[in-house]
Design a protein around this motif. Sequence first.
Motif, mmCIF file in Angstrom:
data_model
loop_
_atom_site.group_PDB
_atom_site.id
_atom_site.type_symbol
_atom_site.label_atom_id
_atom_site.label_comp_id
_atom_site.label_asym_id
_atom_site.label_seq_id
_atom_site.Cartn_x
_atom_site.Cartn_y
_atom_site.Cartn_z
ATOM 1 N N LEU A 130 1.535 13.008 -13.560
ATOM 2 C CA LEU A 130 2.562 11.984 -13.758
ATOM 3 C C LEU A 130 3.207 11.550 -12.439
ATOM 4 O O LEU A 130 3.480 10.357 -12.235
ATOM 5 C CB LEU A 130 3.619 12.495 -14.735
ATOM 6 N N VAL A 131 3.476 12.478 -11.552
ATOM 7 C CA VAL A 131 4.056 12.104 -10.259
ATOM 8 C C VAL A 131 3.050 11.297 -9.448
ATOM 9 O O VAL A 131 3.355 10.206 -8.934
ATOM 10 C CB VAL A 131 4.507 13.352 -9.466
ATOM 11 N N PHE A 132 1.831 11.814 -9.330
ATOM 12 C CA PHE A 132 0.812 11.143 -8.523
ATOM 13 C C PHE A 132 0.497 9.751 -9.075
ATOM 14 O O PHE A 132 0.519 8.752 -8.338
ATOM 15 C CB PHE A 132 -0.454 11.990 -8.487
ATOM 16 N N ALA A 133 0.212 9.657 -10.369
ATOM 17 C CA ALA A 133 -0.221 8.384 -10.949
ATOM 18 C C ALA A 133 0.862 7.316 -10.857
ATOM 19 O O ALA A 133 0.591 6.159 -10.506
ATOM 20 C CB ALA A 133 -0.653 8.595 -12.401
ATOM 21 N N ASN A 134 2.087 7.667 -11.161
ATOM 22 C CA ASN A 134 3.153 6.667 -11.157
ATOM 23 C C ASN A 134 3.527 6.227 -9.753
ATOM 24 O O ASN A 134 3.815 5.037 -9.522
ATOM 25 C CB ASN A 134 4.369 7.192 -11.912
ATOM 26 N N LEU A 135 3.535 7.141 -8.803
ATOM 27 C CA LEU A 135 3.818 6.734 -7.423
ATOM 28 C C LEU A 135 2.683 5.890 -6.852
ATOM 29 O O LEU A 135 2.931 4.906 -6.148
ATOM 30 C CB LEU A 135 4.069 7.958 -6.545
ATOM 31 N N MET A 136 1.450 6.236 -7.183
ATOM 32 C CA MET A 136 0.320 5.454 -6.693
ATOM 33 C C MET A 136 0.296 4.062 -7.318
ATOM 34 O O MET A 136 -0.114 3.094 -6.677
ATOM 35 C CB MET A 136 -0.992 6.178 -6.997
ATOM 36 N N GLN A 137 0.745 3.945 -8.563
ATOM 37 C CA GLN A 137 0.778 2.637 -9.210
ATOM 38 C C GLN A 137 1.811 1.711 -8.567
ATOM 39 O O GLN A 137 1.614 0.487 -8.505
ATOM 40 C CB GLN A 137 1.091 2.783 -10.703
ATOM 41 N N ASN A 138 2.873 2.294 -8.042
ATOM 42 C CA ASN A 138 4.003 1.485 -7.586
ATOM 43 C C ASN A 138 4.149 1.363 -6.079
ATOM 44 O O ASN A 138 4.902 0.503 -5.609
ATOM 45 C CB ASN A 138 5.303 2.051 -8.174
ATOM 46 N N PHE A 139 3.439 2.190 -5.312
ATOM 47 C CA PHE A 139 3.633 2.188 -3.862
ATOM 48 C C PHE A 139 2.303 2.307 -3.118
ATOM 49 O O PHE A 139 1.337 2.877 -3.631
ATOM 50 C CB PHE A 139 4.549 3.341 -3.437
ATOM 51 N N ASN A 140 2.304 1.761 -1.902
ATOM 52 C CA ASN A 140 1.220 1.995 -0.946
ATOM 53 C C ASN A 140 1.694 3.021 0.076
ATOM 54 O O ASN A 140 2.883 3.055 0.433
ATOM 55 C CB ASN A 140 0.849 0.702 -0.210
ATOM 56 N N PHE A 141 0.754 3.838 0.572
ATOM 57 C CA PHE A 141 1.093 4.901 1.520
ATOM 58 C C PHE A 141 0.223 4.777 2.769
ATOM 59 O O PHE A 141 -1.000 4.647 2.683
ATOM 60 C CB PHE A 141 0.891 6.272 0.864
ATOM 61 N N GLU A 142 0.874 4.830 3.918
ATOM 62 C CA GLU A 142 0.175 4.745 5.204
ATOM 63 C C GLU A 142 0.743 5.794 6.165
ATOM 64 O O GLU A 142 1.940 6.089 6.125
ATOM 65 C CB GLU A 142 0.354 3.366 5.832
ATOM 66 N N VAL A 143 -0.124 6.328 6.995
ATOM 67 C CA VAL A 143 0.315 7.220 8.074
ATOM 68 C C VAL A 143 -0.369 6.783 9.359
ATOM 69 O O VAL A 143 -1.413 6.128 9.337
ATOM 70 C CB VAL A 143 -0.012 8.706 7.788
#
Length: 534
Positions: free
Chosen positions: A485-498
């Motif tokens: 639930l944490v992974f799926a919902n954050l991935m649906q709503n945000f992009n992540f870059e490093v």
Amino acid sequence: MPSLKYAILISIATSLLYFRIMKMAMVDSYTTTYIYFFLCIFIYAFYELDYKRRRLPNGPMPWMVAGNMPSFINVKNVDDLFQSWKRQYGGIFTVWIGPIPLVMVSDLPTIKKYFIQHADAFSNRWRNFVTDSIMEGSNGIVQIDGDKWREQRRFALHTLRDFGVGRPLMEQMITLEVTTLMNHMEKSCGLSSAEVHLCPSIAVCVGNIINNMLFGLRFNQDNSYMHRLHNLLDDQSHTVMQPIMGAYIAFPVSTRIPLVNGQWNHLMGIKKELLEFLEGQIQNHRETWREEMMEQEPEDLTYAYMIEVEKRKRNGEDVGFFDDQQLKMLLLDLFFAGMETTVTTLKWAFLLMAKNESVQRKVQAELDSIGQPMIEIQHRTRLPYVQATINEIQRIANILPINLLRTVAEDIDIDGYQFKKGDLIIPQISILMNDPEIFENPGEFHPERFLDDNLNVKKIDEFLPFSIGRRQCLGESLARAELYLVFANLMQNFNFEVGEEVTTERVLGLTVSPVEYSCKITRRGLDHNQNCVK
């Protein structure tokens, strides 16, 4: 300690031999002394390098006194070291931690044979000076055995199920915290500097889930005390894996020697601060206790424990192993286990997504196909690539490079080996999950390895992130739901870059975490009609 015992016996035997030679030999005392010391060294070397190893599985040749510990010095990747030993010695081998043998079982048939078929013999825990000092004896749920372990585990499982673990109520609790986390992250996206430390926010999210179950307690995302608790757990995880801990275990007196006892004092300081938090929660529950609670469903595990004790007393029953000390240490174990493993896995999850942009895009495309503002448990069957990605994150993160140590409960002969009561033995699942014969090119991040030809999630028996047998993770169903639930919902709503400079270097502790990193987070513009409106 067996090696110390035999060393004393060898010293006595050689001393008697020395005096016998002095009495009978027609040589000078210097020659006799040389003979004596040569015999001492020869007998000790023979015992260390051959005799003591006869009854156990073969393994790398240990150094005298140090065992195989020198092999771990300056090793870049302990997983590669373990793989090399498996290739050389097979699926079961012995590693010597100083004078203490540790048998690692690393092929699935033998793991099942030892830890499922012969679970009674291979499911005890290793107690030592360090663990007993932290848990104040045989307390908690991780480091106990026998009837006490069975009683306390049964209570914990039953109570956590009552609070929704494995049921719809659990999803509601997790979704509340995920929504709070996403709102907090959205505010961070609006800052002039979008580089943020994501890990503390994840720790509060996951911490609130277990805190709510244990104490009925929640913290705000910006609560400094919750961040402090998370830092303490991280610090404890790394401190107990410092090499000096081996000296404290072998020679407890060293914890009282200035300069040498620095890490020990630090560890005890962490313990003191964590126990102050737990004792405060227990005291608050005692002060807010109400008689009508005896007839109501408990609000959290702490109240459930108190109600269980009171019911047994009023019914004239034996209270068993329930007492105040055990309550405190049970809460400590559950608090640590409920936060550390899930938070660490999620740290790896978003780092790996940021470092693998193509995988991130595939995950988001599949999530977008659901067309809902919140991803739910019911959507899981429609998200095979997301599930495969979570599996691959757990596999490659491999957060337990050395499983929690088990001991042999009774003398047993099996497969030609003679295991003695108290011998250390573990199912070394980290070797399984990095075995190139099972996972081709195991160092590569490749979620497709968990999909079959029809793009459905493929079951791989050697994938055992929650261990196996009677000591399998108590909170597995909760952890799986949190990760999803944490992974799926954050991935649906945000992009992540490093940045390019951010590495996937592994930091060794009780769990292996990535180096602390900053992450650029941007809000995805999705209208949930599957239209990207960025």
